[in-house]
Design a protein around this motif. Structure first.
Motif, PDB file in Angstrom:
ATOM      1  N   TYR A 247      91.105  10.329  82.837  1.00  0.00           N
ATOM      2  CA  TYR A 247      91.437   9.184  83.694  1.00  0.00           C
ATOM      3  C   TYR A 247      91.173   7.862  82.962  1.00  0.00           C
ATOM      4  O   TYR A 247      92.016   6.950  82.973  1.00  0.00           O
ATOM      5  CB  TYR A 247      90.610   9.259  84.978  1.00  0.00           C
TER       6      TYR A 247
ATOM      7  N   HIS B 229      93.918   4.761  81.465  1.00  0.00           N
ATOM      8  CA  HIS B 229      93.866   3.331  81.751  1.00  0.00           C
ATOM      9  C   HIS B 229      93.525   2.493  80.530  1.00  0.00           C
ATOM     10  O   HIS B 229      93.818   1.292  80.503  1.00  0.00           O
ATOM     11  CB  HIS B 229      92.878   3.064  82.892  1.00  0.00           C
TER      12      HIS B 229
ATOM     13  N   GLY C 236     100.832   8.231  79.771  1.00  0.00           N
ATOM     14  CA  GLY C 236     100.703   8.990  81.003  1.00  0.00           C
ATOM     15  C   GLY C 236     101.270  10.399  80.950  1.00  0.00           C
ATOM     16  O   GLY C 236     100.613  11.355  81.375  1.00  0.00           O
TER      17      GLY C 236
ATOM     18  N   LYS D 100      98.962  13.693  81.310  1.00  0.00           N
ATOM     19  CA  LYS D 100      99.164  14.588  82.446  1.00  0.00           C
ATOM     20  C   LYS D 100      99.380  16.020  81.980  1.00  0.00           C
ATOM     21  O   LYS D 100      98.927  16.970  82.616  1.00  0.00           O
ATOM     22  CB  LYS D 100     100.345  14.106  83.293  1.00  0.00           C
TER      23      LYS D 100
ATOM     24  N   LYS E 169      90.614   9.885  93.033  1.00  0.00           N
ATOM     25  CA  LYS E 169      91.506   9.014  92.268  1.00  0.00           C
ATOM     26  C   LYS E 169      92.145   9.766  91.107  1.00  0.00           C
ATOM     27  O   LYS E 169      93.322   9.561  90.790  1.00  0.00           O
ATOM     28  CB  LYS E 169      90.731   7.803  91.755  1.00  0.00           C
TER      29      LYS E 169
ATOM     30  N   GLU F  90      94.897  11.889  92.521  1.00  0.00           N
ATOM     31  CA  GLU F  90      96.058  11.071  92.864  1.00  0.00           C
ATOM     32  C   GLU F  90      96.886  10.744  91.628  1.00  0.00           C
ATOM     33  O   GLU F  90      98.121  10.704  91.686  1.00  0.00           O
ATOM     34  CB  GLU F  90      95.592   9.771  93.533  1.00  0.00           C
ATOM     35  N   GLU F  91      96.201  10.517  90.510  1.00  0.00           N
ATOM     36  CA  GLU F  91      96.887  10.095  89.292  1.00  0.00           C
ATOM     37  C   GLU F  91      97.523  11.262  88.546  1.00  0.00           C
ATOM     38  O   GLU F  91      98.604  11.133  87.973  1.00  0.00           O
ATOM     39  CB  GLU F  91      95.883   9.388  88.371  1.00  0.00           C
TER      40      GLU F  91
END
Length: 401
Positions: free
Chosen positions: A318, A322, A327, A331, A375, A378-379
């Motif tokens: 995570y 950021h 991404g 993932k 969080k 969610e990401e």
């Protein structure tokens, strides 16, 4: 190697200490003993004379490993530090039981620097009620420990009362250029030193997050420096710049880490950074504060998770998202790692947290872990997770055989 004196006993300690919390491991998670032994002994041969471990490190295997690594005369060359797992102490007798077990595990008749591990206000109060100070007096008197200290992970305002509660020889605090106002912080460092305590520093690289990879926005600032240094060098030099610091622990997990840290330590003089350089570090700290979302150092005190979630791994991916972007790649890596495709041992996804709260009591950084895992879910999760798992299995098929 440079050395600094412990104030109360005048021990000449290497400014670089070997932290045995993040030793190299094999694919099954066990310590890579051959590589780790070479690293420990090479560090000592190069002048390191302070080695730090603890009961829970590497799931209880760090202390027995060090007993073997420090054979052949190496034990006599170092000051050995380990810690009483105070959260496991339920009776006064437990203190002696743990210490005696550690002496056996480490194959030694004394611990040079013995700490009460991971204190916060509540655990200090509990330990005090159980007679921890009498225990330390007895253990020092009978020679099982030489110097008594504590490691700290509590609130800034609760640090000084612990310092004042006993004639400590030293303390161990988390300190780096991001954590000047976190836990003991700069105020705690200076207070402990003013009381004559030696100060050992943990997490100077914040669990490696101040080392490679470094966000481009941060690299741009480092590159403005007149004297070029690696991000690791900047972080370590900043800590050593404080004259109150006695030893800086580094949790080295690769031979290259040892070599780099030894080189940097040769220049780790107090008050050696210029005002301009210190200003540069402050700007980097501000930038990291903008980029980093979860204050996790990867210490793994929250593990094992009853639900099988690899909490530090979730937070790492995570934060990387950021700080560094990428991404789609991250993932995919999340699906591969949490699905056990890369490691061969499945760990559950962030969304499978059962909200038991066990991790909240263990986290030295006081992270709201359950909220942060939501969080992460969610990401990185969602309707396409199963598709990414299936693709990862094909992509990493050779690695999972």
């Amino acid at each position: 190697m440079l050395y600094r004196k412990m104030p109360k006993n005048a021990d000449e300690l290497s400014i670089l200490g070997f932290g045995a919390m993040r030793l190299p491991v094999k694919e099954d998670g066990s310590i890579d003993e051959e590589k780790a032994t070479q690293m420990v002994r090479h560090s000592i041969d190069s002048g390191v004379n302070y080695v730090d471990t603890a009961w829970p490190y590497h799931m209880g295997e760090s202390e027995p490993f060090l007993a073997r690594a420090l054979a052949d005369g190496y034990r006599e060359k170092v000051k050995l530090a380990t810690k009483l797992p105070q959260w496991m102490v339920k009776t006064p007798e437990d203190m002696d039981r743990f210490l005696n077990a550690q002496l056996e595990k480490l194959n030694t008749d004394h611990i040079d620097y013995y700490l009460i591990h991971s204190l916060v206000k509540s655990s200090w109060e509990t330990s005090s009620d159980l007679g921890i100070l009498d225990f330390l007096d007895r253990a020092k008197a009978d020679g099982r420990i030489i110097n008594a200290g504590f490691s700290y992970h509590g609130a800034p305002e609760d640090f000084a009362p612990i310092v004042d509660a006993y004639d400590w020889d030293f303390c161990q605090i988390q300190y780096n250029f991001l954590d000047t106002n976190v836990q003991a912080g700069t105020a705690g460092l200076e207070y402990a030193a003013s009381k004559g305590l030696g100060v050992v520093i943990m997490e100077p690289l914040r669990g490696g997050s101040l080392a490679d990879p470094v966000p481009e926005e941060v690299l741009d600032i480092w590159n403005e420096a007149d004297v070029k240094r690696s991000p690791v060098a900047w972080a370590l030099r900043w800590v050593w710049n404080h004259p109150e610091v006695t030893v800086v622990l580094s949790g080295m997990s690769e031979p290259a880490h040892v070599e780099e840290n030894l080189r940097i330590a040769d220049e780790g003089h107090a008050n050696s950074l210029t005002e301009k350089e210190l200003g540069l570090v402050s700007r980097v700290a501000e930038k990291y504060g903008e980029l980093m979302k979860i204050n996790c150092t990867g210490c793994r005190y929250c593990m094992p998770c009853p639900a099988g979630v690899d909490i530090p791994a979730c937070f790492d991916v995570y934060n990387n998202l950021h700080m560094f972007g990428g991404g789609d790649r991250l993932k995919m890596m999340y699906a591969a790692k949490m699905g056990g495709i890369l490691r061969g041992a499945e760990t559950n996804f962030a969304s499978q947290c059962i909200q038991c709260g066990k991790c909240l009591d263990e986290c030295p950084q006081h992270i709201l872990i359950q909220d942060m895992l939501e969080k992460v879910a969610e990401e990185f999760e969602g309707p396409d997770l199963e598709e990414r798992i299936a693709f990862a299995k094909k992509l990493f098929a050779d690695d999972s055989c």
